[in-house]
Design a protein around this motif. Structure first.
Motif: not given
Length: 721
Positions: A63-74, A438-445, A450-451, A490-497
């Motif tokens: 889901d993390n990886k998908m969001a990196i591309e899917a948000h921009i696609i939409g 949100n174009l690309q979320p942050g998360y821990i890979d 950190r992404r 959106d920018l300063v959020s620090r979540t694992t997922y």
């Protein structure tokens, strides 16, 4: 030039070089990869061996990886100038939504998730929240319904609702209607706007084209002296996108049917169950109480505005038999006139002190000081470097877009935070309101790295002209600050997922952080620091200002204190009417989503309900007051109500309930000293950083040091509790 430690971001920005074909192809590849991961889990794991690590974690990482591309696609469908790209983005989003529905209804995966929940592993709090949310999500997506016709029907409904949402928003984005007006009909409308409008030819010779876009619509409703012009524009705007009327009705009926399949009394009960309010009764009681408290104030405000209208019509020698009615198309006009006459508030004069670009710079400085951030605009050669062998234009989707790299300041460790994009002016096919995407979320890979996130503000402010830069009315300053607030969240959020990143909170809390920051736009010191008269921006602007104003000497560079005082004195002028308007939206939302039976939902005349409720709640008249038949079908405002199709269904009350939390936070922590950097950083780390990774009520309690209270909210509104 930025200090060296802020020059080279550790993560490249995304590129916006998609083609219609690549959008669809990339989407299919994402879906195929995800499906394989789910299939592999089912193949390799049984209920006896299912753990968080082998069942939920692989899906969460995907889901993390998908969001990196899917948000921009939409995202392309909201901002691209090319119809083919917007259409492909829409098609891709439908594919993603269909796959999402398919995934959410996989009984084989759900069985394993259920086994993990029963195992009661010791997990970190965010992983435990992910497990519980995912488990409940499967049930809410139909897996609590026995396999068979009803579950199949539920799946059909989910797919159709996805289509409706996509096409409804597409119709709004691509709406390009408007009206031809003569210059005489636009008497009173600011000359800057009128001279910028498209000139008519042939049968429209001598006329100009006024669109329904906000930079055209709102100034005309505020300043057009002819009531007929305002009425014509208002009613026509309420009837734009009428192709959305049947889509809205279909969505209401399908939502109700789906909720009943799941065993709920109606859609509102289904939607509110996992929000802070928990039950429709809590929402209805809150809205009903607020209406009861606001209604007397609204009546008094209308009486004063009607007196002003009568005086105005008399002074202008007009007798159109409407002096006893206060119409929907009267309000922006007479509200503005009252502010000018009774409070010496000249909105146009105030706007001169808020050029768009200097206002943005001032806002970013406030966020830097408050939250320990550094914003570095990326231009020219720096864009080329970050495009990695491509063109600098590859890392934005339009030439007007600004991009910033965002960093922690030295006190916060000087680390990279993410990318902020600003897309500020209207254009054909673009999303028509103001919003944060949100174009690309942050998360821990999977490697513990950190992404970093990327987020975009998409707005529609007036474009600059040769004589003036883009100038913001005060309400636009508030809007920009509000949306930037979402962007900072959106920018300063620090979540694992990525699932919990940034603004991914429950709907009746998500607006609170941005609403709280709006208070900075009503604070004298911050207003003054944001201001910068446009005549100081260039010698050309200075010369143009002198010609237009007739002033030979320079005006003050910052907004004068008397203007600030006049502005702040108006904060709650006609406030009851403003909040009654919000109440109309919230109560209409609840009305259509909590019928007592499906038969009642089918009988509901949505258009009449929308207009009749508005009249009853806001106390403003529409065309029905001029029609002896009392016809409530004159406009289809619900067809332009993107919120109720785009995620705020049975949730619009959240704008008002979030105001309770935001006012409580501001009064308790910031009112005495809005620029308290220590508290700003505590707010950043306690509230914004958590995103949706923790129960929102717990986040609030942690920050306030107690349960939230409505006291500040009612005090701010001037209502006794």
């Amino acid at each position: 030039m930025a200090p060296s430690q802020y020059r080279v971001p550790p993560q490249l920005p995304p590129k916006f070089t998609a083609t219609p074909q690549s959008l669809v192809d990339d989407t299919k590849q994402l879906i195929e990869r995800s499906r394989k991961i789910q299939d592999a889990i089912v193949k390799d794991v049984s209920r006896d061996t299912a753990t968080f690590k082998n069942t939920l974690l692989p899906v969460a990482l995907d889901d993390n990886k998908m969001a990196i591309e899917a948000h921009i696609i939409g995202f392309y469908q909201a901002v691209s100038t090319k119809q083919e790209l917007r259409d492909a983005s829409t098609e891709a989003e439908k594919l993603l939504d269909d796959f999402g529905i398919e995934s959410s209804m996989r009984e084989d995966v759900f069985s394993l998730v259920d086994a993990v929940l029963q195992r009661k592993e010791a997990l970190d709090p965010e992983s435990q929240r992910l497990l519980e949310k995912d488990h409940k999500s499967y049930i809410r997506n139909g897996l609590g319904v026995p396999a068979g016709p009803q579950r199949d029907r539920f799946k059909e409904i989910k797919k159709r609702l996805s289509e409706i949402s996509i096409f409804f928003q597409k119709n709004l984005n691509e709406e390009n209607g408007g009206l031809w007006f003569t210059l005489e009909e636009l008497d009173g409308v600011p000359e800057d706007l009128v001279t910028s409008l498209k000139k008519g030819e042939g049968e429209n010779e001598g006329k100009v084209w006024l669109s329904f876009k906000y930079p055209d619509l709102f100034p005309t409703l505020k300043y057009a002296n002819h009531a007929d012009t305002r009425k014509k524009l208002f009613v026509s705007n309420e009837n734009k996108c009428n192709q959305n009327v049947p889509l809205f009705r279909e969505a209401i009926l399908l939502r109700d049917e789906a909720a009943r399949i799941l065993g709920y009394s109606n859609h509102a009960e289904f939607r509110i169950e996992d929000k802070m309010a928990k039950t429709p009764k809590t929402v209805d009681d809150f809205l009903g109480d607020l209406r009861e408290r606001l209604a007397p104030g609204g009546k008094q405000e209308i009486e004063k505005l009607l007196d002003l209208k009568k005086t105005d019509l008399k002074e202008r020698g007009l007798n159109d038999n409407t002096a006893s009615n206060y119409f929907l198309w009267d309000h922006r006009y007479y509200d503005r006139l009252m502010l000018e006459k009774d409070y010496s508030l000249d909105q146009q004069k105030i706007a001169e002190y808020f050029p768009l670009q200097t206002s943005i710079s001032g806002m970013l400085k406030i966020f830097e000081e408050l939250f320990g951030l550094v914003f570095v605009e990326i231009t020219g050669g720096d864009r080329e470097k970050l495009a990695e062998g491509g063109k600098g234009s590859d890392i934005v989707w339009h030439e007007d877009v600004q991009i910033f790299s965002v960093w922690d300041d030295e006190g916060e460790g000087s680390g990279f935070v993410g990318y902020l994009y600003l897309d500020l002016f209207p254009r054909d096919g673009k999303y028509g309101h103001a919003a944060n995407f949100n174009l690309q979320p942050g998360y821990i890979d999977e490697n513990g790295k950190r992404r970093y996130p990327a987020t975009a503000l998409v707005c529609n402010f007036s474009k600059p002209t040769p004589k003036k830069p883009s100038l913001l009315k005060h309400d636009e300053v508030v809007t920009l600050f509000h949306e930037l607030g979402h962007g900072i969240h959106d920018l300063v959020s620090r979540t694992t997922y990525s699932r919990f990143h940034g603004t991914n909170t429950v709907r009746d809390f998500v607006e609170a952080p941005s609403q709280m920051l709006e208070n900075w736009c009503w604070t004298p010191s911050q207003l003054r620091s944001l201001s910068h008269h446009y005549s100081y921006l260039s010698s050309d602007y200075e010369a143009a200002y002198k010609v237009e104003s007739g002033e030979s000497k320079k005006t003050s560079e910052q907004i004068p204190y008397d203007l600030i005082s006049n502005l702040i004195n108006t904060k709650h002028v006609n406030d009851a009417l403003f909040n009654l308007r919000q109440l109309h939206f919230g109560m209409f939302d609840m009305k259509v989503h909590e019928p007592t039976s499906h038969a009642e939902a089918e009988k509901l005349d949505i258009t009449s309900t929308y207009n009749k409720l508005r009249n009853e709640i806001s106390q403003l008249d529409g065309p029905e007051a001029l029609d002896k038949k009392n016809d409530w079908t004159w406009g289809n405002g619900q067809a332009t109500f993107g919120h109720l199709i785009g995620g705020y269904d049975a949730g619009y009350y959240g704008y008002l309930s979030s105001q309770v939390y935001s006012t409580d936070m501001f009064y308790t922590v910031f009112k005495a000293n809005p620029m308290n950097g220590e508290e700003g950083r505590r707010y950043r780390h306690t509230v914004l950083e958590k995103g949706g990774s923790k129960e929102e009520m717990e986040i609030l309690k942690d920050f306030l040091g107690r349960d939230p209270s409505t006291e500040a909210f009612y005090k701010e509104l001037g209502i006794s509790r």
